[in-house]
Design a protein around this motif. Structure first.
Motif, PDB file in Angstrom:
ATOM      1  N   ILE A   1     -14.033   5.823   9.820  1.00  0.00           N
ATOM      2  CA  ILE A   1     -13.912   4.448  10.314  1.00  0.00           C
ATOM      3  C   ILE A   1     -12.485   3.922  10.130  1.00  0.00           C
ATOM      4  CG2 ILE A   1     -14.912   2.117  10.165  1.00  0.00           C
ATOM      5  CD1 ILE A   1     -16.808   4.551  11.074  1.00  0.00           C
ATOM      6  N   GLY A   2     -11.906   4.159   8.949  1.00  0.00           N
ATOM      7  CA  GLY A   2     -10.539   3.710   8.713  1.00  0.00           C
ATOM      8  C   GLY A   2      -9.548   4.364   9.662  1.00  0.00           C
ATOM      9  N   LEU A   3      -9.699   5.682   9.865  1.00  0.00           N
ATOM     10  CA  LEU A   3      -8.789   6.401  10.759  1.00  0.00           C
ATOM     11  C   LEU A   3      -8.961   5.935  12.202  1.00  0.00           C
ATOM     12  CD1 LEU A   3      -9.321   9.929   9.190  1.00  0.00           C
ATOM     13  CD2 LEU A   3      -7.156   8.653   9.153  1.00  0.00           C
ATOM     14  N   ALA A   4     -10.217   5.739  12.621  1.00  0.00           N
ATOM     15  CA  ALA A   4     -10.470   5.257  13.982  1.00  0.00           C
ATOM     16  C   ALA A   4      -9.878   3.863  14.155  1.00  0.00           C
ATOM     17  CB  ALA A   4     -11.976   5.241  14.280  1.00  0.00           C
ATOM     18  N   MET A   5      -9.976   3.057  13.111  1.00  0.00           N
ATOM     19  CA  MET A   5      -9.425   1.694  13.160  1.00  0.00           C
ATOM     20  C   MET A   5      -7.921   1.753  13.388  1.00  0.00           C
ATOM     21  SD  MET A   5     -10.764  -1.341  12.776  1.00  0.00           S
ATOM     22  CE  MET A   5      -9.703  -2.289  13.840  1.00  0.00           C
ATOM     23  N   ALA A   6      -7.239   2.624  12.650  1.00  0.00           N
ATOM     24  CA  ALA A   6      -5.784   2.742  12.784  1.00  0.00           C
ATOM     25  C   ALA A   6      -5.408   3.189  14.198  1.00  0.00           C
ATOM     26  CB  ALA A   6      -5.249   3.731  11.752  1.00  0.00           C
ATOM     27  N   LEU A   7      -6.137   4.169  14.730  1.00  0.00           N
ATOM     28  CA  LEU A   7      -5.833   4.662  16.079  1.00  0.00           C
ATOM     29  C   LEU A   7      -6.137   3.611  17.143  1.00  0.00           C
ATOM     30  CD1 LEU A   7      -7.169   8.276  15.578  1.00  0.00           C
ATOM     31  CD2 LEU A   7      -4.827   7.705  16.261  1.00  0.00           C
ATOM     32  N   GLU A   8      -7.230   2.879  16.930  1.00  0.00           N
ATOM     33  CA  GLU A   8      -7.583   1.827  17.885  1.00  0.00           C
ATOM     34  C   GLU A   8      -6.503   0.740  17.890  1.00  0.00           C
ATOM     35  OE1 GLU A   8      -9.656   1.611  20.205  1.00  0.00           O
ATOM     36  OE2 GLU A   8     -10.599  -0.358  20.377  1.00  0.00           O
ATOM     37  N   LEU A   9      -6.070   0.307  16.703  1.00  0.00           N
ATOM     38  CA  LEU A   9      -5.005  -0.706  16.638  1.00  0.00           C
ATOM     39  C   LEU A   9      -3.724  -0.168  17.288  1.00  0.00           C
ATOM     40  CD1 LEU A   9      -5.513  -2.221  13.054  1.00  0.00           C
ATOM     41  CD2 LEU A   9      -5.962  -3.353  15.251  1.00  0.00           C
ATOM     42  N   ALA A  10      -3.423   1.100  17.043  1.00  0.00           N
ATOM     43  CA  ALA A  10      -2.225   1.699  17.650  1.00  0.00           C
ATOM     44  C   ALA A  10      -2.327   1.681  19.174  1.00  0.00           C
ATOM     45  CB  ALA A  10      -2.027   3.129  17.129  1.00  0.00           C
ATOM     46  N   ASN A  11      -3.535   1.885  19.718  1.00  0.00           N
ATOM     47  CA  ASN A  11      -3.731   1.806  21.169  1.00  0.00           C
ATOM     48  C   ASN A  11      -3.327   0.437  21.701  1.00  0.00           C
ATOM     49  OD1 ASN A  11      -4.597   4.371  21.704  1.00  0.00           O
ATOM     50  ND2 ASN A  11      -6.785   3.881  21.765  1.00  0.00           N
ATOM     51  N   TYR A  12      -3.459  -0.581  20.856  1.00  0.00           N
ATOM     52  CA  TYR A  12      -3.055  -1.932  21.268  1.00  0.00           C
ATOM     53  C   TYR A  12      -1.643  -2.262  20.783  1.00  0.00           C
ATOM     54  CZ  TYR A  12      -7.916  -2.560  22.580  1.00  0.00           C
ATOM     55  OH  TYR A  12      -9.138  -2.423  23.177  1.00  0.00           O
ATOM     56  N   GLY A  13      -0.923  -1.251  20.303  1.00  0.00           N
ATOM     57  CA  GLY A  13       0.468  -1.452  19.907  1.00  0.00           C
ATOM     58  C   GLY A  13       0.650  -2.023  18.509  1.00  0.00           C
ATOM     59  N   VAL A  14      -0.430  -2.056  17.716  1.00  0.00           N
ATOM     60  CA  VAL A  14      -0.339  -2.644  16.375  1.00  0.00           C
ATOM     61  C   VAL A  14      -0.118  -1.539  15.336  1.00  0.00           C
ATOM     62  CG1 VAL A  14      -1.558  -3.961  14.594  1.00  0.00           C
ATOM     63  CG2 VAL A  14      -1.851  -4.557  17.016  1.00  0.00           C
ATOM     64  N   PRO A  15       0.997  -1.614  14.551  1.00  0.00           N
ATOM     65  CA  PRO A  15       1.216  -0.611  13.501  1.00  0.00           C
ATOM     66  C   PRO A  15       0.322  -0.891  12.292  1.00  0.00           C
ATOM     67  CG  PRO A  15       2.999  -2.228  13.501  1.00  0.00           C
ATOM     68  CD  PRO A  15       2.061  -2.619  14.625  1.00  0.00           C
ATOM     69  N   SER A  16       0.000   0.150  11.545  1.00  0.00           N
ATOM     70  CA  SER A  16      -0.819  -0.043  10.351  1.00  0.00           C
ATOM     71  C   SER A  16      -0.459   0.962   9.268  1.00  0.00           C
ATOM     72  CB  SER A  16      -2.309   0.066  10.692  1.00  0.00           C
ATOM     73  OG  SER A  16      -2.605   1.363  11.152  1.00  0.00           O
ATOM     74  N   VAL A  17      -0.818   0.608   8.037  1.00  0.00           N
ATOM     75  CA  VAL A  17      -0.707   1.523   6.900  1.00  0.00           C
ATOM     76  C   VAL A  17      -2.130   1.873   6.493  1.00  0.00           C
ATOM     77  CG1 VAL A  17       0.059   1.789   4.509  1.00  0.00           C
ATOM     78  CG2 VAL A  17       1.421   0.428   6.114  1.00  0.00           C
ATOM     79  N   VAL A  18      -2.424   3.163   6.328  1.00  0.00           N
ATOM     80  CA  VAL A  18      -3.754   3.590   5.899  1.00  0.00           C
ATOM     81  C   VAL A  18      -3.660   4.152   4.486  1.00  0.00           C
ATOM     82  CG1 VAL A  18      -5.745   5.054   6.410  1.00  0.00           C
ATOM     83  CG2 VAL A  18      -4.349   4.168   8.291  1.00  0.00           C
ATOM     84  N   LEU A  19      -4.442   3.588   3.571  1.00  0.00           N
ATOM     85  CA  LEU A  19      -4.421   4.022   2.172  1.00  0.00           C
ATOM     86  C   LEU A  19      -5.691   4.783   1.847  1.00  0.00           C
ATOM     87  CD1 LEU A  19      -3.501   0.515   0.697  1.00  0.00           C
ATOM     88  CD2 LEU A  19      -1.891   2.380   1.191  1.00  0.00           C
ATOM     89  N   ASP A  20      -5.556   5.902   1.123  1.00  0.00           N
ATOM     90  CA  ASP A  20      -6.757   6.607   0.677  1.00  0.00           C
ATOM     91  C   ASP A  20      -6.523   7.134  -0.730  1.00  0.00           C
ATOM     92  OD1 ASP A  20      -9.405   7.739   2.226  1.00  0.00           O
ATOM     93  OD2 ASP A  20      -8.828   8.988   0.530  1.00  0.00           O
ATOM     94  N   ASP A  21      -7.532   7.002  -1.583  1.00  0.00           N
ATOM     95  CA  ASP A  21      -7.350   7.445  -2.973  1.00  0.00           C
ATOM     96  C   ASP A  21      -7.377   8.969  -3.081  1.00  0.00           C
ATOM     97  OD1 ASP A  21     -10.030   7.647  -2.374  1.00  0.00           O
ATOM     98  OD2 ASP A  21     -10.746   6.767  -4.248  1.00  0.00           O
ATOM     99  N   ASN A  22      -7.847   9.637  -2.042  1.00  0.00           N
ATOM    100  CA  ASN A  22      -8.042  11.074  -2.058  1.00  0.00           C
ATOM    101  C   ASN A  22      -6.999  11.742  -1.157  1.00  0.00           C
ATOM    102  OD1 ASN A  22      -9.280  13.540  -2.462  1.00  0.00           O
ATOM    103  ND2 ASN A  22     -11.333  12.730  -2.099  1.00  0.00           N
ATOM    104  N   ASN A  23      -7.097  13.080  -1.003  1.00  0.00           N
ATOM    105  CA  ASN A  23      -6.196  13.738  -0.060  1.00  0.00           C
ATOM    106  C   ASN A  23      -6.867  14.903   0.671  1.00  0.00           C
ATOM    107  OD1 ASN A  23      -6.320  15.470  -2.191  1.00  0.00           O
ATOM    108  ND2 ASN A  23      -4.153  16.035  -2.162  1.00  0.00           N
ATOM    109  N   VAL A  24      -8.179  14.843   0.774  1.00  0.00           N
ATOM    110  CA  VAL A  24      -8.891  15.839   1.600  1.00  0.00           C
ATOM    111  C   VAL A  24      -9.936  15.107   2.446  1.00  0.00           C
ATOM    112  CG1 VAL A  24      -8.724  17.972   0.250  1.00  0.00           C
ATOM    113  CG2 VAL A  24     -10.490  16.284  -0.313  1.00  0.00           C
TER     114      VAL A  24
END
Lengths: 515, 64
Positions: free
Chosen positions: A33-56
């Motif tokens: 959901i977070g990743l889809a949100m970032a890509l969706e916002l990018a489709n509308y030209g909005v930059p974002s920072v995505v934070l995750d406590d993990n790395n896999v």
């Protein structure tokens, strides 16, 4: 082959050395959901920072059934075709009582849609594809091993405290979107109530790897011979991985049940042999809960952080992607200054409606699958008994009502002469168009579809005039000779008229943006 | 009220006797099962949600 978990790189964030300028959007959680949100916002030209406590990516298959609507959304984000190609496409579900089939359904009986009814694909693949797309997108700043530890907000912005392997720093954001899952730490930090119901039942969930020729169908058993008195589900995934869910009862001990020496004999009984490898096991309970409001000032909740449902309806991951769909264009409009923040209230009410519908459906299915002793069990058992001898009773057999997008209330204007399938509030139905698909022509902006009539230029919308094929007539005209449809950036029908009225269209567009 | 609450069944005494006869020889559990199936069969046959809701309300009145 089992999935090869590759860690994503951690890089020291700039905020550790000097304060970062305020960000428009910070997203907590790099799940689907977070990743889809970032890509969706990018489709509308909005930059974002995505934070995750993990790395896999997610460990275990977790969400596996991606609905037609989710595939359409993933397609807009650039990973739909890849997901369909890798996934196992299915549309038939079979339900058994003991060893006899009592009911089956075909989720996509009609042709003429780009995307299939359902694809089974392990959540880790969907996350992998979304991470790849996000890494390739210049508007998305992905930060792994960045854990949100505290948040504050005022009228102006949210301030996010973050812990990394190199120390702590903070970010300011116009909006923080909490996509941090069912146990949402951000929900806890704000101290929000997560109201709902816990069902006193436990299920064992396992991914196994085996060579088998099971068809690409969903199989669900009530009281199977191999697992007496309980329920069971078998579902095929790519890479010869099968998902098995087994009801255990409330008294089962989760830690004991997860041990391979206890899991393996249970699965041997399901598949009838021991030529399989155990890939992942978990034990879970059913819960249906939601936040009262998904918008909390400068913090917006989407996905499992906002609402959770019991499984067997494929309404968790799919419901979350529909949140992204309903939020992206509106949040972009607020950040651009096009719409007032009040438009976020439309996200809250629409997705609140969706969450309520998902909770209602999954709570009903849960009650049927795991009836309480007494009258609930009596009726459940008699529905199953009756289903074997009378066709009408099969409709009552409930092994999960699978996710379909809800129809948003409050859309319009509408005209009852036009087909029900495309009424305002529904996702615009797909149909073949030229060498491609109608759905591929829609979205990203407001559009006016003119069927069997002409519409001159309308401010704030792109007009397209699709060719009138039989399927398009069925889905958009019915018996009418002409119709005008207003389509939102998320491909949802906003309003429709069986005639051309430019003033009404202009008014409906302004209403959409809350202008 | 859409639910018919006046006599609407020819030979109602005959039906009552047939209902009891159908249960004859069954244990209490089996009778409960038969009743449950009967409710489901009749509900589907009636096919009118409002009538069914009114019937449920009427049955529930003054019980528990």
């Amino acid at each position: 082959m089992p999935y090869d978990y590759q860690p994503f790189p951690y890089t020291t964030p700039p905020g550790l050395t000097s304060p970062e300028p305020r960000h428009k959007a910070v997203i907590a959680g790099a799940g689907p959901i977070g990743l889809a949100m970032a890509l969706e916002l990018a489709n509308y030209g909005v930059p974002s920072v995505v934070l995750d406590d993990n790395n896999v990516v997610s460990v275990g298959s977790r969400a596996i059934c991606w609905s037609k609507r989710s595939l359409e959304i993933l397609d807009r984000l650039g990973v739909g075709e890849k997901s369909v190609a890798k996934g196992v496409t299915w549309k038939v579900g079979r339900t058994y009582h003991r060893d006899a089939e009592v009911f089956n359904f075909d989720l996509q009986p009609e042709e003429g849609h780009k995307m299939p009814a359902f694809v089974n694909l392990q959540q880790y693949y969907v996350e992998e594809y979304l991470v790849e797309a996000a890494q390739a997108n210049g508007l998305i700043d992905l930060r792994f091993k960045n854990k949100v530890t505290n948040i504050r907000q005022n009228e102006d912005c949210a301030t996010i405290e973050i812990e990394t392997p190199d120390g702590t720093y903070h970010l300011e954001a116009d909006y923080l979107i909490a996509c941090d899952g069912a146990k949402s730490p951000i929900r806890e930090m704000i101290g929000l109530d997560f109201k709902g119901e816990l069902f006193e039942e436990r299920f064992l969930i396992a991914d196994i790897e085996m060579q088998a020729e099971f068809p690409s169908e969903r199989r669900f058993w009530f009281e199977p011979v191999f697992h007496p008195g309980q329920s069971a589900l078998l579902h095929k995934q790519p890479d010869n991985i099968y998902r098995i869910d087994l009801q255990l009862g409330w008294d089962a001990n989760p830690e004991e049940e997860k041990k391979p020496e206890n899991v393996i004999p249970r699965i041997e009984k399901v598949v009838g042999h021991s030529k399989f490898k155990l890939d992942w096991v978990s034990v879970y309970t059913f819960q249906c809960r939601r936040l009262d409001s998904f918008v909390q000032g400068r913090v917006i909740f989407a996905g499992d952080s906002a609402h959770i449902v019991s499984p067997f309806g494929a309404r968790g991951g799919n419901g979350g992607l529909q949140d992204v769909d309903a939020l992206g264009w509106r949040l972009a409009a607020v950040l651009d200054g096009r719409s007032p923040p009040a438009i976020l209230g439309d996200y809250d009410s629409e997705r609140g409606h969706g969450a309520d519908e998902n909770i209602l459906n999954s709570a009903r299915a849960t009650k049927f699958m795991t009836p309480a002793d007494g009258i609930e069990r009596l009726f459940r058992d008699q529905v199953l008994a009756l289903a074997a001898k009378a066709p009408f009773a099969r409709a009552w057999v409930n092994s999960g009502r699978l996710s379909v997008p809800c129809v948003y209330p409050g859309a319009g204007p509408d005209d009852p002469a036009l087909p029900k399938v495309s009424r305002p509030g529904s996702v615009a139905p797909d149909a073949p168009l030229g060498n491609g698909w109608l759905i591929d022509r829609l979205g990203g902006e407001v559009m006016v579809l003119a069927f069997g009539c002409g519409v001159s230029d309308i401010g704030g919308a792109t007009v397209i005039k699709p060719e009138l094929t039989d399927l398009i007539r069925d889905r958009y005209l019915g018996d009418a000779t002409a119709a005008v449809y207003l389509i939102r950036p998320d491909q949802v029908v906003a309003a429709r008229w069986p005639y051309v009225d430019p003033a009404a269209i202009t008014k409906a567009i302004a209403r959409l943006w809350r202008q | 009220m859409a639910l018919i609450d006046t006599t609407n069944l020819a030979d109602h005494d005959g039906f009552y006797a047939e209902l009891l006869a159908t249960h004859q020889g069954l244990s209490e559990m089996q009778s409960q099962a038969l009743n449950a199936q009967l409710i489901l069969i009749l509900a589907n046959h009636i096919g009118n949600r409002q009538v069914l809701s009114e019937a449920l309300k009427l049955a529930r009145q003054n019980i528990g």
